[in-house]
Design a protein around this motif. Structure first.
Motif, mmCIF file in Angstrom:
data_model
loop_
_atom_site.group_PDB
_atom_site.id
_atom_site.type_symbol
_atom_site.label_atom_id
_atom_site.label_comp_id
_atom_site.label_asym_id
_atom_site.label_seq_id
_atom_site.Cartn_x
_atom_site.Cartn_y
_atom_site.Cartn_z
ATOM 1 N N GLY A 17 -8.521 5.168 -2.977
ATOM 2 C CA GLY A 17 -7.933 4.186 -3.877
ATOM 3 C C GLY A 17 -6.423 4.169 -3.863
ATOM 4 O O GLY A 17 -5.805 3.357 -4.549
ATOM 5 N N GLY A 18 -5.823 5.059 -3.084
ATOM 6 C CA GLY A 18 -4.364 5.118 -3.011
ATOM 7 C C GLY A 18 -3.798 4.140 -1.998
ATOM 8 O O GLY A 18 -4.485 3.228 -1.518
ATOM 9 N N LEU A 19 -2.534 4.347 -1.655
ATOM 10 C CA LEU A 19 -1.847 3.449 -0.738
ATOM 11 C C LEU A 19 -2.445 3.539 0.661
ATOM 12 O O LEU A 19 -2.686 4.631 1.177
ATOM 13 C CB LEU A 19 -0.355 3.788 -0.686
ATOM 14 N N GLY A 20 -2.667 2.388 1.268
ATOM 15 C CA GLY A 20 -3.215 2.325 2.619
ATOM 16 C C GLY A 20 -2.252 1.605 3.539
ATOM 17 O O GLY A 20 -1.110 2.018 3.700
ATOM 18 N N ARG A 21 -2.718 0.491 4.107
ATOM 19 C CA ARG A 21 -1.839 -0.280 4.984
ATOM 20 C C ARG A 21 -1.832 -1.733 4.539
ATOM 21 O O ARG A 21 -2.739 -2.203 3.848
ATOM 22 C CB ARG A 21 -2.273 -0.175 6.444
ATOM 23 N N VAL A 22 -0.783 -2.445 4.941
ATOM 24 C CA VAL A 22 -0.629 -3.841 4.554
ATOM 25 C C VAL A 22 -0.342 -4.674 5.797
ATOM 26 O O VAL A 22 0.384 -4.238 6.696
ATOM 27 C CB VAL A 22 0.501 -4.003 3.505
ATOM 28 N N VAL A 23 -0.954 -5.836 5.840
ATOM 29 C CA VAL A 23 -0.653 -6.830 6.868
ATOM 30 C C VAL A 23 0.057 -7.971 6.160
ATOM 31 O O VAL A 23 -0.516 -8.624 5.284
ATOM 32 C CB VAL A 23 -1.931 -7.348 7.558
ATOM 33 N N ILE A 24 1.321 -8.189 6.506
ATOM 34 C CA ILE A 24 2.090 -9.255 5.871
ATOM 35 C C ILE A 24 2.739 -10.080 6.971
ATOM 36 O O ILE A 24 3.476 -9.553 7.802
ATOM 37 C CB ILE A 24 3.122 -8.690 4.869
ATOM 38 N N GLY A 25 2.412 -11.352 6.993
ATOM 39 C CA GLY A 25 2.818 -12.172 8.126
ATOM 40 C C GLY A 25 2.123 -11.665 9.375
ATOM 41 O O GLY A 25 0.909 -11.506 9.407
ATOM 42 N N LYS A 60 3.008 -8.701 10.705
ATOM 43 C CA LYS A 60 3.404 -7.296 10.768
ATOM 44 C C LYS A 60 2.417 -6.427 9.999
ATOM 45 O O LYS A 60 1.999 -6.770 8.895
ATOM 46 C CB LYS A 60 4.806 -7.148 10.167
ATOM 47 N N THR A 61 2.039 -5.287 10.592
ATOM 48 C CA THR A 61 1.178 -4.303 9.939
ATOM 49 C C THR A 61 1.965 -3.013 9.752
ATOM 50 O O THR A 61 2.600 -2.531 10.696
ATOM 51 C CB THR A 61 -0.077 -4.024 10.786
ATOM 52 N N LEU A 62 1.928 -2.466 8.542
ATOM 53 C CA LEU A 62 2.674 -1.244 8.269
ATOM 54 C C LEU A 62 2.039 -0.512 7.099
ATOM 55 O O LEU A 62 1.256 -1.087 6.334
ATOM 56 C CB LEU A 62 4.142 -1.554 7.975
ATOM 57 N N PRO A 63 2.351 0.778 6.929
ATOM 58 C CA PRO A 63 1.842 1.512 5.769
ATOM 59 C C PRO A 63 2.398 0.922 4.476
ATOM 60 O O PRO A 63 3.577 0.552 4.413
ATOM 61 C CB PRO A 63 2.362 2.937 5.990
ATOM 62 N N MET A 64 1.555 0.836 3.450
ATOM 63 C CA MET A 64 2.047 0.372 2.151
ATOM 64 C C MET A 64 3.218 1.225 1.678
ATOM 65 O O MET A 64 4.151 0.722 1.041
ATOM 66 C CB MET A 64 0.933 0.428 1.104
ATOM 67 N N ALA A 65 3.159 2.519 1.997
ATOM 68 C CA ALA A 65 4.214 3.434 1.545
ATOM 69 C C ALA A 65 5.591 3.013 2.045
ATOM 70 O O ALA A 65 6.610 3.316 1.411
ATOM 71 C CB ALA A 65 3.901 4.856 2.001
ATOM 72 N N ASP A 66 5.644 2.290 3.179
ATOM 73 C CA ASP A 66 6.932 1.832 3.697
ATOM 74 C C ASP A 66 7.570 0.787 2.790
ATOM 75 O O ASP A 66 8.783 0.556 2.867
ATOM 76 C CB ASP A 66 6.769 1.246 5.103
ATOM 77 N N LEU A 67 6.757 0.129 1.964
ATOM 78 C CA LEU A 67 7.271 -0.915 1.075
ATOM 79 C C LEU A 67 7.609 -0.384 -0.315
ATOM 80 O O LEU A 67 8.109 -1.138 -1.158
ATOM 81 C CB LEU A 67 6.254 -2.056 0.957
ATOM 82 N N VAL A 68 7.313 0.888 -0.549
ATOM 83 C CA VAL A 68 7.644 1.506 -1.848
ATOM 84 C C VAL A 68 8.168 2.922 -1.604
ATOM 85 O O VAL A 68 7.715 3.889 -2.203
ATOM 86 C CB VAL A 68 6.431 1.515 -2.811
ATOM 87 N N ARG A 69 9.153 3.030 -0.716
ATOM 88 C CA ARG A 69 9.742 4.333 -0.421
ATOM 89 C C ARG A 69 10.565 4.806 -1.614
ATOM 90 O O ARG A 69 11.353 4.043 -2.173
ATOM 91 C CB ARG A 69 10.633 4.257 0.823
ATOM 92 N N THR A 70 10.386 6.051 -1.991
ATOM 93 C CA THR A 70 11.160 6.573 -3.119
ATOM 94 C C THR A 70 12.609 6.793 -2.700
ATOM 95 O O THR A 70 12.903 7.103 -1.545
ATOM 96 C CB THR A 70 10.566 7.898 -3.627
#
Length: 215
Positions: A101-109, A111-121
């Motif tokens: 249920g945690g962060l996985g991957r996202v396809v946007i446009g 581009k495919t990348l880890p969700m964590a790349d979009l919410v880096r601390t």
């Protein structure tokens, strides 16, 4: 691509919806009244405490819709749809959550990348999250120092969008718990261009998700 029931649209008058634009064009004029050039349309009311199953709308109707389903193998997938005209939506992002249920991957446009790349601390600022936009520049979600807003800063520190928690308000379309504001002319003035606007919406959802689950 799916069709949106007319019940999603709650306008008091029937607006004109021109032909659908290329969803990744930098021209937002074809989105017509949904992104009209006035401040009211730059504020989207956001339903549901769980942003993974929610809609964002203004007085003309729904602009974005997050829809979460469970696949036969038990994985949760959230799809972000954007209205391009009455009864027509384009898929702009797909978020595949991890098995736990945690962060996985996202396809946007494209581009495919880890969700964590979009919410880096960002250890320099409490509760802040960094991501790189489709323009290649770095953006930061962070709590406002003045109120309960969560503001989005561009690479120069200019606030270009914000999420504002609100008291629960009941609408025909659903209960609203916050607003997503786009500051149309702030910074480079591109925050409402579809590729950036889509990414802002996805990252705002992920920020809310991470905050709710202390990720």
């Amino acid at each position: 691509m799916i069709r949106t029931p007319e019940s999603w649209f709650i306008s008091l008058i029937e607006p004109y919806y021109p032909p659908a634009p290329d969803p990744y064009s930098h021209d937002i004029s074809n989105l017509g009244p949904l992104l009209g050039a006035n401040s009211d349309n730059d504020i989207l009311s956001w339903t549901n405490e769980d942003p993974r199953e929610s809609v964002l709308f203004n007085s003309w109707g729904v602009l974005y819709r997050f829809q979460t389903t469970v696949t036969p193998n038990g994985k949760s997938v959230t799809t972000l749809w954007r209205a391009v005209r009455l009864n027509k939506e384009d898929r702009v992002a797909k978020l595949e959550w991890a098995a736990n249920g945690g962060l996985g991957r996202v396809v946007i446009g494209k581009k495919t990348l880890p969700m964590a790349d979009l919410v880096r601390t960002d250890p320099r600022i409490y509760d802040s999250r960094l991501f790189n936009g489709p323009d290649g520049l770095q953006y930061r979600w962070r709590p406002s120092s003045n109120n309960s807003d969560i503001v989005l800063q561009d690479a120069n520190g200019v606030i270009v969008a914000l999420f504002r928690p609100t008291r629960k308000t009941r609408y025909q379309i659903g209960d609203v718990y916050g607003e997503l504001h786009f500051l149309r002319t702030a910074g480079s003035g591109t925050v409402m261009h579809p590729p950036i606007m889509d990414t802002v919406t996805v990252t705002a959802m992920l920020y809310r998700f991470c905050a709710a689950w202390n990720l």
